[in-house]
Write an enzyme that holds these catalytic residues in place. Structure first.
Site, PDB file in Angstrom:
ATOM      1  N   THR A   1       1.275  -4.662  -6.281  1.00  0.00           N
ATOM      2  CA  THR A   1       2.558  -5.082  -5.388  1.00  0.00           C
ATOM      3  C   THR A   1       3.279  -5.767  -6.496  1.00  0.00           C
ATOM      4  O   THR A   1       2.741  -5.877  -7.772  1.00  0.00           O
ATOM      5  CB  THR A   1       2.166  -6.160  -4.628  1.00  0.00           C
ATOM      6  OG1 THR A   1       1.180  -5.446  -3.458  1.00  0.00           O
ATOM      7  CG2 THR A   1       3.167  -6.548  -3.715  1.00  0.00           C
TER       8      THR A   1
ATOM      9  N   LEU B   1       3.841  -0.489  -3.095  1.00  0.00           N
ATOM     10  CA  LEU B   1       3.562   0.730  -2.938  1.00  0.00           C
ATOM     11  C   LEU B   1       2.064   0.931  -2.111  1.00  0.00           C
ATOM     12  O   LEU B   1       1.460   1.813  -1.818  1.00  0.00           O
ATOM     13  CB  LEU B   1       3.482   1.691  -3.932  1.00  0.00           C
ATOM     14  CG  LEU B   1       4.927   2.274  -4.279  1.00  0.00           C
ATOM     15  CD1 LEU B   1       4.961   2.855  -5.826  1.00  0.00           C
ATOM     16  CD2 LEU B   1       5.674   3.253  -3.549  1.00  0.00           C
TER      17      LEU B   1
ATOM     18  N   SER C   1       0.089  -7.146   6.513  1.00  0.00           N
ATOM     19  CA  SER C   1       0.165  -7.565   5.023  1.00  0.00           C
ATOM     20  C   SER C   1      -0.228  -8.873   4.828  1.00  0.00           C
ATOM     21  O   SER C   1      -0.107 -10.014   5.623  1.00  0.00           O
ATOM     22  CB  SER C   1       1.742  -7.424   4.480  1.00  0.00           C
ATOM     23  OG  SER C   1       1.654  -7.754   3.339  1.00  0.00           O
TER      24      SER C   1
ATOM     25  N   GLY D   1      -2.829  -8.281  -3.085  1.00  0.00           N
ATOM     26  CA  GLY D   1      -3.560  -8.086  -1.837  1.00  0.00           C
ATOM     27  C   GLY D   1      -3.871  -9.334  -1.137  1.00  0.00           C
ATOM     28  O   GLY D   1      -3.120 -10.292  -0.751  1.00  0.00           O
TER      29      GLY D   1
END
Length: 584
Positions: free
Chosen positions: A396, A415, A466, A488
């Site tokens: 990220t 992505l 997320s 993450g």
């Protein structure tokens, strides 16, 4: 905090003049910056008017130049994001999504923009299961089923429309990215190393669309100048016709073709129906600060505030930064937050997320009362019916922007995996594999051997959960700290530690960024720790009952801190070389 008014800042701009300082990693010592005293080994870059901090130097320069031309921080963020789609292909994107937190200096308003990808309308909760009914990671990570409807372009257009300066058109903000793609940009060593991985190179270049991006079908090396004419054409179409050029017509058809050729279910209707959303940010307080961060479908803001609330009454003055006591109490607070994340968090348009309850001081006090400062609480004692989360991909990117009018932007985009799903479109850009962030099979161990929750099950048009945590701190009503990170599931704890290091531990932003990090996400039940933590500290933690594992570095925080006189201090995390803090 004392802050200059817009008029004062403009006066200073006239008297000081324009200058530029660029920093590969924020450890140089510019004159007049925060001093490296009291054990602070690193010094941030300093600026008077405006600043962009990102993982890629050329993109930071684009944002800086937009503000030089009279654009505000939101304009600069839009231009920086489009530039990252060219110069940082493993994470910057047109084919992915992200989250943005915006603070407006003129009104004091803080808003969140949700540009998270959505599941196509034909998606169902069992689509990542194999013939035996087991979760198949190849389906959720490498096939067309893994690709969510991209949100980046819509989110950036919404940001410009609602919060841009009005001085620069949307086309003018896309133009620098077009020039980088058309005329060429210098490939960074970091990007070259990522492309050089045998698995990555083989996977990407096996796709004819991606192979066509690179001259001779070979990945570029660091220092090469790379031109991407097809991507330049896509960006030009977006500049000329706005986001509709991406979500309709030839570019959209290229996305659908790439996805459906690999078994996906995306349609032109899915793309045409996509909407970025304005959401109310998660709001909390910590000591003298107001905290604004991303709401669901990101879990970042909820659990950042929850952990800060749990820690607020700790005697930080007696805890050294990264002392055993400090790490222990952070870890115990993290366990409760990640247990709650697994159980409660999902897309708020589909599930009822108890944000107010999870971020309340009263709930945090209950958690704090359960923390035993002499022993580690086993994760099995925290939740009787656990649902756990895999370690999410690192790939990220985050950037932070502050301008001379008190506007600030914190934006994280992704992505998902490095270079996303591993295939691209005929339009010159890679696609995401963001739907892997859903629970592949609620209630049953997934590919990581962990259990996912019903709140994050796959549903049509739903946004996957997320951990992205773009965050802005205010003090006395004005911007004090802008931060965020990739990483993450480790994003939340990275942002937490940057905030704690810069506030209660009173480190300058470069030292706060460089300090070794720790992470615990409830399950698996061990502390992940970076090199640099004292062996004596590790022994003390083990004596309390913690399992400690020294592992690779975590996160890549990109942060700006506002000083007492309104000056800006920036730090780009050296954990990922190539970042830049760029001042006025």
């Amino acid at each position: 905090m004392i802050s200059f008014s817009r008029l004062d800042r403009i006066t200073r701009r006239v008297s000081i003049g324009a200058f530029s300082i660029i920093l590969a990693v924020a450890v140089a010592v510019p004159a007049g910056a925060q001093e490296a005293t009291g054990g602070q080994r690193f010094v941030p870059i300093r600026a008077e008017e405006y600043m962009v901090v990102s993982q890629e130097r050329q993109a930071s320069e684009v944002g800086r130049d937009i503000m030089r031309r009279g654009g505000n921080a939101i304009d600069a963020a839009v231009a920086t994001a489009f530039a990252l789609a060219v110069t940082l292909p493993r994470a910057g994107n047109l084919g992915g999504g992200g989250f943005m937190v915006v603070h407006r200096g003129d009104t004091g308003e803080t808003v969140a923009i949700d540009a998270r990808e959505t599941a196509p309308a034909a998606s169902d909760r069992d689509m990542f299961l194999n013939a035996e009914g087991e979760a198949d990671p190849e389906l959720s990570r490498r096939s067309g089923l893994a690709v969510g409807v991209p949100g980046t372009v819509a989110g950036l257009a919404l940001a410009h429309e609602r919060y841009g300066s009005g001085t620069l058109t949307f086309a003018e903000l896309v133009a620098p990215a077009i020039a980088l793609a058309r005329d060429g940009f210098v490939v960074s060593a970091d990007t070259s190393a990522a492309l050089a991985s045998p698995d990555t190179a083989e996977r990407l270049l096996a796709d004819p669309n991606v192979a066509a991006y690179y001259p001779g079908g070979a990945a570029p090396i660091g220092g090469d100048t790379l031109k991407l004419p097809v991507l330049a054409g896509t960006l030009q179409a977006i500049a000329d016709n706005g986001p509709s050029a991406f979500y309709e017509g030839e570019i959209a058809q290229g996305i659908v073709d790439a996805v459906t050729e690999r078994g996906g279910r995306m349609t032109l209707e899915d793309l045409g129906n996509y909407e970025a959303k304005l959401r109310e940010p998660v709001h909390g307080t910590f000591k003298d600060y107001e905290v604004f961060s991303m709401p669901p479908p990101s879990s970042g803001g909820v659990h950042l505030v929850q952990i800060l609330n749990t820690l607020e009454d700790q005697p930080f003055g007696t805890y050294g930064l990264n002392s055993a006591e400090m790490i222990h109490v952070m870890v115990e607070a993290m366990k409760y937050a990640y247990a709650d994340r697994a159980h409660y968090l999902g897309d708020p348009d589909f599930v009822d997320v108890p944000v107010k309850a999870l971020t309340s001081k009263a709930y945090a006090h209950q958690i704090a009362a359960r923390i035993d400062m002499t022993r580690a609480t086993p994760s099995s004692e925290i939740a009787a019916d656990p649902g756990a989360l895999p370690y999410e991909s690192n790939e990220t990117t985050h950037f932070s922007v502050v301008d001379d009018a008190g506007n600030a932007v914190s934006m994280t985009t992704t992505l998902n995996f490095s270079f996303g799903v591993g295939f691209g479109t005929a339009g010159g850009f890679l696609l995401n594999n963001e739907l892997d962030d859903f629970s592949a099979k609620p209630g049953v161990p997934n590919a990581y051997g962990l259990i996912g929750g019903d709140a994050n099950a796959v549903e049509p048009d739903k946004r996957p959960l997320s951990s992205m945590t773009p965050t802005i701190l205010l003090k006395d009503g004005e911007v004090s700290l802008v931060t965020g990170s990739p990483g993450g599931s480790r994003i939340i704890t990275t942002v937490l530690q940057v905030i704690l290091n810069a506030t209660v531990h009173e480190r300058n932003i470069a030292t706060a960024t460089n300090a070794p990090r720790i992470h615990h996400q409830w399950l698996p039940d061990y502390i992940r720790i970076e090199e640099g933590i004292s062996h004596d500290t590790i022994r003390l933690l083990e004596d309390m009952g913690h399992e400690v594992r020294v592992m690779d570095s975590m996160g890549s925080a990109q942060s700006i801190q506002v000083g007492a006189e309104g000056e800006l201090y920036g730090a780009s995390d050296p954990r990922r070389p190539g970042g830049a803090a760029v001042g006025d």
